[in-house]
Design a protein around this motif. Structure first.
Motif, PDB file in Angstrom:
ATOM      1  N   ASP A   1       0.800  -1.227   0.000  1.00 37.55           N
ATOM      2  CA  ASP A   1       0.000   0.000   0.000  1.00 37.55           C
ATOM      3  C   ASP A   1       0.834   1.279   0.000  1.00 37.55           C
ATOM      4  OD1 ASP A   1       1.016  -0.132   2.528  1.00 37.55           O
ATOM      5  OD2 ASP A   1      -0.869   0.266   3.581  1.00 37.55           O
ATOM      6  N   GLN A   2       2.138   1.199   0.341  1.00 37.35           N
ATOM      7  CA  GLN A   2       2.968   2.397   0.379  1.00 37.35           C
ATOM      8  C   GLN A   2       4.207   2.269  -0.521  1.00 37.35           C
ATOM      9  OE1 GLN A   2       2.248   5.261   2.031  1.00 37.35           O
ATOM     10  NE2 GLN A   2       0.300   4.360   2.708  1.00 37.35           N
ATOM     11  N   VAL A   3       4.843   1.135  -0.508  1.00 39.90           N
ATOM     12  CA  VAL A   3       6.060   0.926  -1.300  1.00 39.90           C
ATOM     13  C   VAL A   3       5.674   0.434  -2.686  1.00 39.90           C
ATOM     14  CG1 VAL A   3       8.256  -0.298  -1.421  1.00 39.90           C
ATOM     15  CG2 VAL A   3       7.332   0.393   0.796  1.00 39.90           C
ATOM     16  N   TYR A   4       6.347   0.957  -3.724  1.00 44.31           N
ATOM     17  CA  TYR A   4       6.035   0.586  -5.102  1.00 44.31           C
ATOM     18  C   TYR A   4       6.649  -0.779  -5.428  1.00 44.31           C
ATOM     19  CZ  TYR A   4       4.531   5.413  -5.717  1.00 44.31           C
ATOM     20  OH  TYR A   4       3.883   6.610  -5.593  1.00 44.31           O
ATOM     21  N   CYS A   5       6.034  -1.820  -4.916  1.00 43.05           N
ATOM     22  CA  CYS A   5       6.541  -3.178  -5.080  1.00 43.05           C
ATOM     23  C   CYS A   5       5.490  -4.073  -5.723  1.00 43.05           C
ATOM     24  CB  CYS A   5       6.947  -3.774  -3.732  1.00 43.05           C
ATOM     25  SG  CYS A   5       8.638  -3.429  -3.253  1.00 43.05           S
ATOM     26  N   ALA A   6       5.988  -5.190  -6.268  1.00 39.62           N
ATOM     27  CA  ALA A   6       5.121  -6.243  -6.797  1.00 39.62           C
ATOM     28  C   ALA A   6       5.883  -7.557  -6.693  1.00 39.62           C
ATOM     29  CB  ALA A   6       4.711  -5.962  -8.237  1.00 39.62           C
ATOM     30  N   LEU A   7       5.140  -8.655  -6.536  1.00 36.49           N
ATOM     31  CA  LEU A   7       5.744  -9.980  -6.442  1.00 36.49           C
ATOM     32  C   LEU A   7       5.262 -10.861  -7.590  1.00 36.49           C
ATOM     33  CD1 LEU A   7       5.377 -10.746  -2.610  1.00 36.49           C
ATOM     34  CD2 LEU A   7       7.305  -9.683  -3.799  1.00 36.49           C
ATOM     35  N   GLY A   8       6.021 -11.912  -7.845  1.00 36.08           N
ATOM     36  CA  GLY A   8       5.599 -12.898  -8.833  1.00 36.08           C
ATOM     37  C   GLY A   8       4.452 -13.739  -8.298  1.00 36.08           C
ATOM     38  N   SER A   9       3.796 -14.441  -9.198  1.00 38.12           N
ATOM     39  CA  SER A   9       2.596 -15.188  -8.810  1.00 38.12           C
ATOM     40  C   SER A   9       2.881 -16.621  -8.387  1.00 38.12           C
ATOM     41  CB  SER A   9       1.602 -15.199  -9.977  1.00 38.12           C
ATOM     42  OG  SER A   9       2.185 -15.807 -11.122  1.00 38.12           O
ATOM     43  N   VAL A  10       4.028 -17.189  -8.828  1.00 42.21           N
ATOM     44  CA  VAL A  10       4.315 -18.601  -8.554  1.00 42.21           C
ATOM     45  C   VAL A  10       5.436 -18.701  -7.529  1.00 42.21           C
ATOM     46  CG1 VAL A  10       5.013 -20.808  -9.540  1.00 42.21           C
ATOM     47  CG2 VAL A  10       3.596 -19.235 -10.881  1.00 42.21           C
ATOM     48  N   PRO A  11       5.199 -19.381  -6.413  1.00 41.77           N
ATOM     49  CA  PRO A  11       6.253 -19.509  -5.391  1.00 41.77           C
ATOM     50  C   PRO A  11       7.335 -20.495  -5.807  1.00 41.77           C
ATOM     51  CG  PRO A  11       4.333 -20.778  -4.738  1.00 41.77           C
ATOM     52  CD  PRO A  11       3.946 -20.039  -5.997  1.00 41.77           C
ATOM     53  N   ILE A  12       8.531 -20.274  -5.303  1.00 39.39           N
ATOM     54  CA  ILE A  12       9.658 -21.180  -5.518  1.00 39.39           C
ATOM     55  C   ILE A  12       9.872 -21.953  -4.227  1.00 39.39           C
ATOM     56  CG2 ILE A  12      12.129 -21.322  -5.978  1.00 39.39           C
ATOM     57  CD1 ILE A  12      11.853 -18.725  -7.572  1.00 39.39           C
ATOM     58  N   THR A  13       9.693 -23.256  -4.279  1.00 41.38           N
ATOM     59  CA  THR A  13       9.804 -24.081  -3.078  1.00 41.38           C
ATOM     60  C   THR A  13      10.857 -25.167  -3.207  1.00 41.38           C
ATOM     61  OG1 THR A  13       8.042 -25.530  -3.901  1.00 41.38           O
ATOM     62  CG2 THR A  13       7.390 -23.690  -2.482  1.00 41.38           C
ATOM     63  N   ALA A  14      11.435 -25.335  -4.392  1.00 43.67           N
ATOM     64  CA  ALA A  14      12.455 -26.372  -4.592  1.00 43.67           C
ATOM     65  C   ALA A  14      13.139 -26.131  -5.927  1.00 43.67           C
ATOM     66  CB  ALA A  14      11.827 -27.768  -4.569  1.00 43.67           C
ATOM     67  N   GLY A  15      14.274 -26.812  -6.131  1.00 44.37           N
ATOM     68  CA  GLY A  15      14.929 -26.815  -7.436  1.00 44.37           C
ATOM     69  C   GLY A  15      15.714 -25.556  -7.742  1.00 44.37           C
ATOM     70  N   GLN A  16      16.090 -25.425  -9.035  1.00 48.93           N
ATOM     71  CA  GLN A  16      16.886 -24.312  -9.535  1.00 48.93           C
ATOM     72  C   GLN A  16      16.059 -23.520 -10.548  1.00 48.93           C
ATOM     73  OE1 GLN A  16      21.064 -25.646 -10.443  1.00 48.93           O
ATOM     74  NE2 GLN A  16      20.203 -27.660 -10.001  1.00 48.93           N
ATOM     75  N   HIS A  17      16.142 -22.206 -10.461  1.00 45.31           N
ATOM     76  CA  HIS A  17      15.303 -21.340 -11.286  1.00 45.31           C
ATOM     77  C   HIS A  17      16.127 -20.141 -11.758  1.00 45.31           C
ATOM     78  CE1 HIS A  17      11.629 -23.440  -9.810  1.00 45.31           C
ATOM     79  NE2 HIS A  17      12.382 -23.596  -8.741  1.00 45.31           N
ATOM     80  N   TYR A  18      15.824 -19.685 -12.989  1.00 43.82           N
ATOM     81  CA  TYR A  18      16.539 -18.539 -13.555  1.00 43.82           C
ATOM     82  C   TYR A  18      15.579 -17.723 -14.405  1.00 43.82           C
ATOM     83  CZ  TYR A  18      19.885 -15.824 -16.328  1.00 43.82           C
ATOM     84  OH  TYR A  18      20.566 -14.801 -16.936  1.00 43.82           O
ATOM     85  N   TRP A  19      15.637 -16.414 -14.265  1.00 45.15           N
ATOM     86  CA  TRP A  19      14.863 -15.519 -15.109  1.00 45.15           C
ATOM     87  C   TRP A  19      15.654 -14.230 -15.316  1.00 45.15           C
ATOM     88  CZ3 TRP A  19      13.681 -16.726 -10.097  1.00 45.15           C
ATOM     89  CH2 TRP A  19      13.633 -15.693  -9.167  1.00 45.15           C
ATOM     90  N   GLU A  20      15.269 -13.462 -16.322  1.00 42.69           N
ATOM     91  CA  GLU A  20      15.965 -12.222 -16.650  1.00 42.69           C
ATOM     92  C   GLU A  20      14.969 -11.074 -16.703  1.00 42.69           C
ATOM     93  OE1 GLU A  20      19.585 -14.241 -19.295  1.00 42.69           O
ATOM     94  OE2 GLU A  20      18.157 -12.880 -20.262  1.00 42.69           O
ATOM     95  N   VAL A  21      15.449  -9.904 -16.313  1.00 39.16           N
ATOM     96  CA  VAL A  21      14.604  -8.712 -16.242  1.00 39.16           C
ATOM     97  C   VAL A  21      15.297  -7.587 -17.007  1.00 39.16           C
ATOM     98  CG1 VAL A  21      13.377  -7.115 -14.735  1.00 39.16           C
ATOM     99  CG2 VAL A  21      13.841  -9.450 -13.953  1.00 39.16           C
ATOM    100  N   ASP A  22      14.581  -7.009 -17.965  1.00 35.26           N
ATOM    101  CA  ASP A  22      15.106  -5.876 -18.734  1.00 35.26           C
ATOM    102  C   ASP A  22      14.810  -4.596 -17.956  1.00 35.26           C
ATOM    103  OD1 ASP A  22      15.655  -3.831 -20.553  1.00 35.26           O
ATOM    104  OD2 ASP A  22      15.103  -5.068 -22.268  1.00 35.26           O
ATOM    105  N   VAL A  23      15.869  -3.887 -17.551  1.00 35.17           N
ATOM    106  CA  VAL A  23      15.705  -2.686 -16.724  1.00 35.17           C
ATOM    107  C   VAL A  23      16.289  -1.447 -17.401  1.00 35.17           C
ATOM    108  CG1 VAL A  23      15.633  -3.913 -14.522  1.00 35.17           C
ATOM    109  CG2 VAL A  23      17.847  -3.283 -15.497  1.00 35.17           C
ATOM    110  N   HIS A  24      16.654  -1.555 -18.684  1.00 32.19           N
ATOM    111  CA  HIS A  24      17.362  -0.435 -19.317  1.00 32.19           C
ATOM    112  C   HIS A  24      16.464   0.780 -19.518  1.00 32.19           C
ATOM    113  CE1 HIS A  24      15.421  -1.605 -23.120  1.00 32.19           C
ATOM    114  NE2 HIS A  24      15.832  -0.448 -23.598  1.00 32.19           N
ATOM    115  N   CYS A  25      15.146   0.592 -19.432  1.00 34.87           N
ATOM    116  CA  CYS A  25      14.222   1.721 -19.573  1.00 34.87           C
ATOM    117  C   CYS A  25      13.765   2.255 -18.216  1.00 34.87           C
ATOM    118  CB  CYS A  25      13.004   1.313 -20.399  1.00 34.87           C
ATOM    119  SG  CYS A  25      13.362   1.052 -22.143  1.00 34.87           S
ATOM    120  N   CYS A  26      14.476   1.917 -17.172  1.00 36.68           N
ATOM    121  CA  CYS A  26      14.090   2.360 -15.833  1.00 36.68           C
ATOM    122  C   CYS A  26      15.282   3.068 -15.192  1.00 36.68           C
ATOM    123  CB  CYS A  26      13.656   1.153 -14.986  1.00 36.68           C
ATOM    124  SG  CYS A  26      12.915   1.597 -13.410  1.00 36.68           S
TER     125      CYS A  26
END
Length: 402
Positions: A247-272
């Motif tokens: 409600d105060q901090v400009y945050c957001a979370l992903g929808s799927v929880p990580i509970t095991a294994g190995q995971h990798y994703w990439e985020v394009d931030v060059h326009c921020c």
């Protein structure tokens, strides 16, 4: 002998037996009674037939399941063999291409060496002939000196003229070192790029699709229909408030929880201009704007942050300053790797596959009390910052398709 007192000894009568105390056995439990009843129960032929049919059906199902598992085992072995063969063919193809290129480069070097060696051989032969001529003239002059007292024959200097000037082409004979220096530089660059691509390949094998959970995002964060792009709007969303929403901090979370294994994703931030990317427990506080709600300022979150031109990594309200890409303070694309079982979070410059920061047992000296074994499900996390004038930035962050 013992004297007889005259008293008659008689056995106890029935009344005496009936009045004696009798010890009863412990009563059986209902479960024991049922087992005993089942053991002694008599089955009818119809019941036995039904029981036999039921067991035969179970036997057939078990055999079918065993056959299915055996077939899957065979198919698994065949599939593994096929994939192994394909992998070998791909790497053989790459090795063949590298070997061909190596042979071509070595052939070019050999050709250059051969041509220059041939030129040097010709010049060496010319100078060898010149040296012989000079030695011949030296011998002739010495003979003349020995016979000068007996002969007055005039000698012309032209008879002994044999001066030879160096050919400018001699100095130009050398390997094309400038060309090969460029070649070595190119090979070094290709080697680094190839190493980075191989490392990125290993990461992409664990690529995970990330979608933003709209119920967690701040009301001014707009999320694209596919849930892959988010940006800040000056207007609040018309969606109703949600208990899991920041409600105060400009945050957001992903929808799927990580509970095991190995995971990798990439985020394009060059326009921020200012951002934070990381992971957080679902128990991260969503209400208010104290440290418990901000990425990296608590024990429930880990993040890579770029703010006011400075790149840093945060956890447990501690941070380390980082150096981004040359000429720019932050990478254009951030890779996030999580190994849940090992308690590792690693942030990469996704384009160069350079490790920017790793959170693990190795980071204990910097991040005190850092978790090395995750205790709750993790969620991808994203944060925007406000501009200095108090207005929300209009930049956007995009989760990349891998």
């Amino acid at each position: 002998m013992a004297e007889n007192d005259g008293t008659a000894h008689t056995a106890p009568g029935p009344d005496l037996l009936s009045s004696a105390p009798v010890t009863q056995p412990f009563p059986r439990s209902p479960k024991t009674q049922r087992k005993a009843a089942a053991a002694t129960a008599e089955y009818t032929q119809e019941q036995l037939s039904g029981l036999l049919e039921e067991l035969e059906n179970d036997s057939r199902k078990t055999e079918a399941r065993m056959a299915s598992l055996k077939k899957r085992h065979v198919n698994l072995t065949v599939s593994a063999g096929d994939i192994e063969q394909q992998v070998r063919e791909r790497f053989d193809g790459m090795r063949l291409a590298l070997e061909k290129d190596e042979q071509a480069v070595l052939a070019m070097l050999e050709q250059d060496h051969r041509e220059n060696s041939s030129k040097l051989t010709r010049f060496l032969q010319d100078w060898t002939q010149h040296h012989r001529l000079v030695r011949k003239h030296i011998g002739s002059i010495r003979k003349l000196q020995e016979n000068s007292s007996d002969s007055n024959q005039p000698v012309s200097a032209e008879d002994f003229s044999c001066q030879k000037k160096p050919d400018a082409a001699e100095e130009a004979i050398k390997l094309n070192e400038e060309k090969f220096q460029k070649l070595m530089k190119a090979l070094g660059k290709i080697s680094k790029e190839l190493e980075a691509q191989l490392q990125r390949k290993r990461l992409l094998l664990d690529s995970t699709g990330v979608v933003i959970d709209r119920t967690t995002s701040h009301r001014q964060i707009k999320v694209s229909p596919r849930g892959h792009v988010l940006h800040i709007s000056a207007e609040d969303s018309s969606a109703p408030h949600h208990p899991q929403q920041f409600d105060q901090v400009y945050c957001a979370l992903g929808s799927v929880p990580i509970t095991a294994g190995q995971h990798y994703w990439e985020v394009d931030v060059h326009c921020c201009s200012d951002w934070a990317v990381g992971v957080a427990y679902g128990s991260l506080n969503r209400k208010g704007q104290d440290k418990s709600t901000k990425l990296g300022r608590n024990r429930m979150s880990w993040c890579l942050e770029f703010k006011d031109g400075h790149l840093s990594a945060w956890h447990n309200d501690r941070h380390v300053a980082l150096s981004g890409r040359a000429g720019r303070g932050a990478p254009d694309r951030v890779g996030v790797y999580v190994n849940y079982q090992k308690g590792r979070v690693v942030f990469y410059d996704a384009e160069t596959v350079k490790v920017l920061q790793e959170f693990s047992a190795a980071s204990t000296a910097v991040f005190e009390r850092a978790y090395h074994q995750f205790t709750e499900p993790l969620f991808p996390a994203f944060r925007f910052f406000k501009a200095r004038d108090g207005q929300s930035v209009s930049d956007h962050i995009e989760i990349c398709d891998l």
